[in-house]
Design an enzyme around this catalytic site. Structure first.
Site, short mmCIF file in Angstrom:
data_model
loop_
_atom_site.label_atom_id
_atom_site.label_comp_id
_atom_site.label_asym_id
_atom_site.label_seq_id
_atom_site.Cartn_x
_atom_site.Cartn_y
_atom_site.Cartn_z
CG ASP A 1 -4.51 12.18 -20.60
OD1 ASP A 1 -5.55 12.15 -20.68
OD2 ASP A 1 -3.57 13.39 -20.18
CB ILE B 1 -3.89 4.51 -9.53
CG1 ILE B 1 -1.99 4.46 -9.75
CG2 ILE B 1 -4.26 2.63 -9.77
CD1 ILE B 1 -0.91 4.02 -9.38
CG ASP B 2 -0.47 7.98 -12.25
OD1 ASP B 2 0.11 7.57 -11.16
OD2 ASP B 2 -0.23 7.37 -13.15
NE ARG C 1 14.88 3.91 13.20
CZ ARG C 1 15.17 3.06 13.22
NH1 ARG C 1 13.78 1.85 12.75
NH2 ARG C 1 16.11 1.90 13.52
CG HIS D 1 4.73 -1.66 -10.25
ND1 HIS D 1 5.90 -1.19 -10.32
CD2 HIS D 1 4.06 -1.46 -11.13
CE1 HIS D 1 6.14 -0.82 -10.94
NE2 HIS D 1 4.96 -1.43 -12.40
CB ILE D 2 2.07 -2.69 -3.41
CG1 ILE D 2 1.68 -2.98 -2.67
CG2 ILE D 2 3.16 -1.08 -2.10
CD1 ILE D 2 1.84 -3.43 -0.73
#
Length: 326
Positions: free
Chosen positions: A104, A127-128, A163, A252-253
């Site tokens: 944007d 990517i978002d 876990r 950041h991967i």
């Protein structure tokens, strides 16, 4: 017909940006239009960091993540004097129009340049998936696949040791990466930006799973929305639930890696479409994907659009993923 166009990538890098660059270069070349890459986004525009691109240069970048041109943020671009310098550099180089790949914030700069006589077309590169005027952004599919693979691996080890794990996922205020990952991995608890759970709610839900005898849990959370680290969230959930709870920050991967076939397709065809619009003399447009079809809208209108309300779907998915029986 225009003779020269420029292309830049702005904001956070996203897999598929290179494919968009290739789409622009190859389409423009087929029409006899020269293409100049602007290195490091708007910063390169202001500093005159231009390089001529050709089809041969694009062949090596189709399978690469990141952005060949580089990217940088330049908040000062909102200042008129800074934009005037950018326009002067473009005119000096004979560049008549510009393709801007980013989010944007990048489009606001593109709109201002269009108002100053440089026709700009925006492509959704992030990517978002946080841009309301497109179904999917360039990079979203690749990031989603990266996250899902990571969560699957985390599930393996959590299952082996009884876990729970809190996985922090990017999104910049948009929860699509969290929600889509919850669907793909069956995450028992997930908290996207659009419908956040409190830490107490997540802890109590985890406790219910433990009392039912569930061996492992995956808990997905959107980044930067709780004011504390993922490790601190995990500690609090552990105290409430009784599960030994770990934390994984994917970081950041999520941005790197070879783009998926879908991201390559969306990006390349969007680049083709952008050049066609510029060749028609149009500017101030945003290219988006709607119902599997590329569409062009005025940038101003896209900046004010709201994303679809996903809360009903999220609540339904929570009921489904939250059900457990032996």
């Amino acid at each position: 017909m225009i003779k020269k166009i420029g292309i830049l990538t702005s904001g956070g890098d996203a897999p598929g940006m290179n494919n968009a660059i290739a789409g622009v270069v190859k389409t423009a070349s087929s029409k006899g239009i020269e293409v100049y890459g602007i290195n490091d986004g708007y910063k390169g525009l202001v500093n005159g960091w231009f390089e001529k691109l050709n089809v041969e240069k694009t062949l090596d970048i189709l399978s690469r993540g990141g952005t060949y041109l580089g990217s940088a943020r330049l908040p000062e671009f909102k200042e008129l004097e800074v934009r005037q310098k950018a326009v002067a550099n473009l005119k000096k180089a004979g560049i008549e129009a510009l393709v801007v790949i980013g989010g944007d914030g990048s489009y606001m700069g593109a709109q201002r340049l269009t108002e100053m006589g440089i026709n700009c077309i925006g492509l959704p590169g992030t990517i978002d998936n946080d841009i309301a005027s497109t179904d999917y952004t360039i990079g979203f599919h690749t990031a989603l696949n990266t996250i899902v693979e990571a969560v699957d691996r985390i599930r393996d080890t959590m299952q082996s040791h009884n876990r729970a794990d809190v996985v922090e996922i990017m999104g910049n205020g948009c929860g699509d990466l969290v929600t889509y990952t919850a669907v793909a991995t069956g995450a028992e608890i997930f908290s996207p930006a659009e419908d956040l759970l409190t830490i107490e709610q997540m802890g109590q839900k985890a406790k219910q799973f433990r009392l039912l005898g569930k061996k492992s849990l995956i808990i997905l959370v959107s980044e930067k929305l709780y004011g504390i680290s993922a490790e601190e969230i995990a500690e609090k959930i552990q105290k409430i639930s009784g599960y030994e709870t770990k934390a994984t920050v994917l970081g950041h991967i999520q941005r790197g890696g070879r783009p998926t076939a879908m991201d390559r397709y969306i990006a390349f065809t969007a680049g083709m479409f952008a050049v066609e619009k510029l060749a028609e003399g149009k500017g101030g447009l945003f290219i988006g994907l709607e119902n599997n079809k590329l569409v062009a809208r005025d940038i101003d209108s896209t900046l004010n659009m709201k994303k679809e309300d996903k809360k009903p779907f999220i609540k339904n998915l929570r009921e489904i993923n939250g059900h457990f029986s032996k």
